[in-house]
Scaffold this active site. Structure first.
Site, short mmCIF file in Angstrom:
data_model
loop_
_atom_site.label_atom_id
_atom_site.label_comp_id
_atom_site.label_asym_id
_atom_site.label_seq_id
_atom_site.Cartn_x
_atom_site.Cartn_y
_atom_site.Cartn_z
CG ASP A 63 -2.05 0.85 1.23
OD1 ASP A 63 -2.07 1.76 0.39
OD2 ASP A 63 -2.95 0.66 2.07
N GLY B 242 -5.21 3.25 -7.93
CA GLY B 242 -5.52 3.37 -9.35
C GLY B 242 -4.86 4.55 -10.03
CG ASP C 69 -9.40 2.94 1.50
OD1 ASP C 69 -8.60 2.79 0.56
OD2 ASP C 69 -9.07 2.96 2.70
C1 GLA Z 1 -5.46 2.08 2.90
C2 GLA Z 1 -5.97 0.95 2.02
C3 GLA Z 1 -7.00 0.14 2.79
C4 GLA Z 1 -6.36 -0.42 4.05
C5 GLA Z 1 -5.78 0.72 4.88
C6 GLA Z 1 -4.97 0.20 6.05
O1 GLA Z 1 -6.45 3.01 3.21
O2 GLA Z 1 -6.53 1.46 0.83
O3 GLA Z 1 -7.51 -0.92 1.99
O4 GLA Z 1 -5.37 -1.35 3.70
O5 GLA Z 1 -4.92 1.53 4.11
O6 GLA Z 1 -4.39 1.22 6.79
#
Ligand code: GLA
Length: 531
Positions: free
Chosen positions: A293, A334, A355
């Site tokens: 991430d 994305g 998210d």
């Molecule tokens: C981001 C990701 C989520 C999750 C959080 C965890 O927001 O997009 O899917 O993994 O981090 O902190």
């Protein structure tokens, strides 16, 4: 004035004058397993105005304006956001003696908030615990001295676009299926919960329906690495290897989470400059899946496409070098045309948006609005990821969850359940384990479906299948029931074709030209049209 009045006035006196907050204040915030330290360095001028900075694992922020009034203080700081965009954030607090109660504005480097270059507007609040909430932090004064100025920020790191593709790992020939801890549990995930979830995935029938990966999301990491730089778990995960053995013993696979940056989105340790080492650790633990991430990487890298691709390729190569087959899941919301390079850096899937949250508007925005145009990037081994499922989390109706499932299956999306499998209503189990829609998602052809017609709030999506047939979704995004018609000509078919209803599990018979159905508000009728 009596002695009594004088005494009262003396007691009230300090409150009438601004107290001097100059110095260094520290406190810890976030969860017990991640005792993050925050440092607030303040310099107060004679007129009560303040300057200084705030340093935490999440970010270093310069205070631009601020004021002390009595025991209250408020200040504005420049917080670096994703894509290098600076955000103004406001802190408010009160002081009493050597103690300060400070309201810290929520972090802004989760998915989709703020539009990075090419970014998408979807998304809900990120961050530690329930993201998006300000946190009240208690600080103590550790010095009265005016703080030294902050050293200048190091220049952002630039990397050239990798010239060679990462060796394909051969995994994810159909979209990965499993479960992930984040949507429902945030930082509550633990060894015990993962074991219970693995048990429930087996007993509920989810494993046999195809949900194989049990994925630990953010908040498993220790506060610091060991002396050799090895990543450690925090006390929620006493023995990751033993946990992997347990999960494997159930016929399941174990997934984990990290960041190309120094910190994850919830500000736990990331893999920056430890990529090879972390990949080896994951392999030694028996990890089968990594979600990676971007988060704080936006604060150390220059956020160009070349650099981002190179940072992901680093981990892509490290996973291959680890010798263990590990699904590589890119999470950078994305941005920067990830479909163009995601597979080349070893990605088996990549998020396409910010998210998801457990609301119709979020699911609708991500599923219907933000996926079209990305079909060309999906195929066996490399998939577009419109984010994890919210089915069963309580924020949508069962009809809406059925739409969520149908659309994700037509999109050939990874199916990562995000609910509590230990406590699942039969209606939710039926939605998640509808074998006929799962078969569409897992179809060997690996084609991502797309919208073939739209008329106001009703629309038809279709996905070509390996046997020459088509899976078709008749969707009604409107607020009232509506008739939806799927025309064979829109699928490239003529004549009569066998139709089967994939939710009613019933053959409709041979149908000529088109098929119409009455669809409830926010609902779907999902059919298969044979060739
Ligand atoms: C981001 C990701 C989520 C999750 C959080 C965890 O927001 O997009 O899917 O993994 O981090 O902190």
């Amino acid at each position: 004035m009596t002695w009594f009045r004088l005494a009262i006035a003396l007691v009230l006196l300090p409150a009438a004058h601004p107290q001097n907050v100059t110095g260094r204040w520290t406190g810890s915030f976030s969860t017990a397993d991640n005792g993050l330290e925050i440092i607030v360095a303040l310099n107060q001028a004679a007129d009560g105005s303040i300057t200084g900075y705030v340093v935490s694992p999440r970010s270093t922020e310069t205070i631009t304006t601020g004021k002390v009034e009595g025991t209250n203080l408020t200040f504005e700081a420049d917080r670096p956001g994703r894509g290098g965009v600076v955000q103004k954030v406001t802190y408010t607090g009160t002081t009493e003696g050597g103690r300060m109660k400070l309201t810290v504005p929520p972090p802004n480097f989760g998915g989709g908030r703020g539009r990075g270059p090419g970014g998408s507007p979807a998304g809900g609040p990120p961050g530690a615990g329930r993201g998006g909430q300000p946190q009240i932090v208690e600080l103590s004064r550790v010095s009265n001295e005016a703080p030294a100025p902050l050293p200048p920020r190091p220049a952002p790191v630039s990397l050239p676009m990798p010239t060679a593709s990462v060796k394909a790992n051969g995994l994810a020939q159909t979209p990965p299926m499993g479960w992930n801890s984040w949507n429902k549990f945030r930082n509550q995930v633990s060894d015990k919960m993962i074991r219970e979830m693995a048990d429930a995935i087996v007993t509920s029938g989810m494993r046999d329906a195809g949900y194989i990966y049990v994925n630990i999301d953010d908040t498993w990491e220790a506060v610091a690495r060991d002396a050799n730089g090895n990543i450690l778990t925090n006390n929620k995960f006493p023995d990751m290897k033993a946990l992997a053995d347990y999960v494997h013993g159930k016929g399941l696979k174990l997934g984990i989470y990290s960041s190309p940056g120094p910190r994850t989105c919830a500000a736990y340790l990331g893999s920056y400059q430890h990529e090879e080492q972390d990949a080896k650790t994951y392999a030694a633990w028996g990890i089968d899946y990594l979600k990676y991430d971007w988060c704080s990487a936006s604060q150390v890298y220059d956020n160009t496409q070349a650099t981002m691709a190179a940072a992901y390729a680093r981990m892509g190569n490290a996973l291959v070098n680890s010798g263990r087959p590990i699904v590589f899941s890119l999470c950078q919301y994305g941005n920067l045309d990830v479909g163009e390079w995601g597979a080349k850096v070893g990605g088996n899937l990549w998020r396409t948006t910010g998210d998801i949250s457990d609301r119709w508007a979020s699911m609708e925005n991500i599923g219907f609005k933000l996926q079209p145009g990305r079909e060309k990037y999906a195929g066996p081994g490399h998939w577009n990821d419109p984010d994890m499922l919210e089915i069963g989390n309580g924020g949508m109706t069962d009809i809406e969850y059925q739409t969520h499932m149908s659309l994700w299956c037509l999109l050939a999306a990874p199916l990562l359940a995000g609910n509590d499998i230990r406590d699942m209503r039969p209606a939710i189990a039926d939605i998640l384990m509808n074998k006929e829609s799962i078969a569409v998602d897992q179809d060997k052809l690996g084609k991502q479906g797309m919208r073939v017609s739209q008329d106001g709030s009703v629309e038809v999506w279709s996905s070509a299948l390996a046997d020459g047939g088509y899976a078709v979704g008749l969707f009604n995004r409107g607020e009232a029931p509506a008739k939806v018609t799927a025309r064979w000509s829109d699928l490239g078919l003529t004549g009569s074709h066998q139709v089967r209803d994939l939710w009613k599990h019933a053959d409709i018979g041979k149908v000529s030209g088109e098929y119409s159905a009455e669809v409830p508000s926010h609902g779907v009728v999902m059919i298969k049209v044979a060739n």
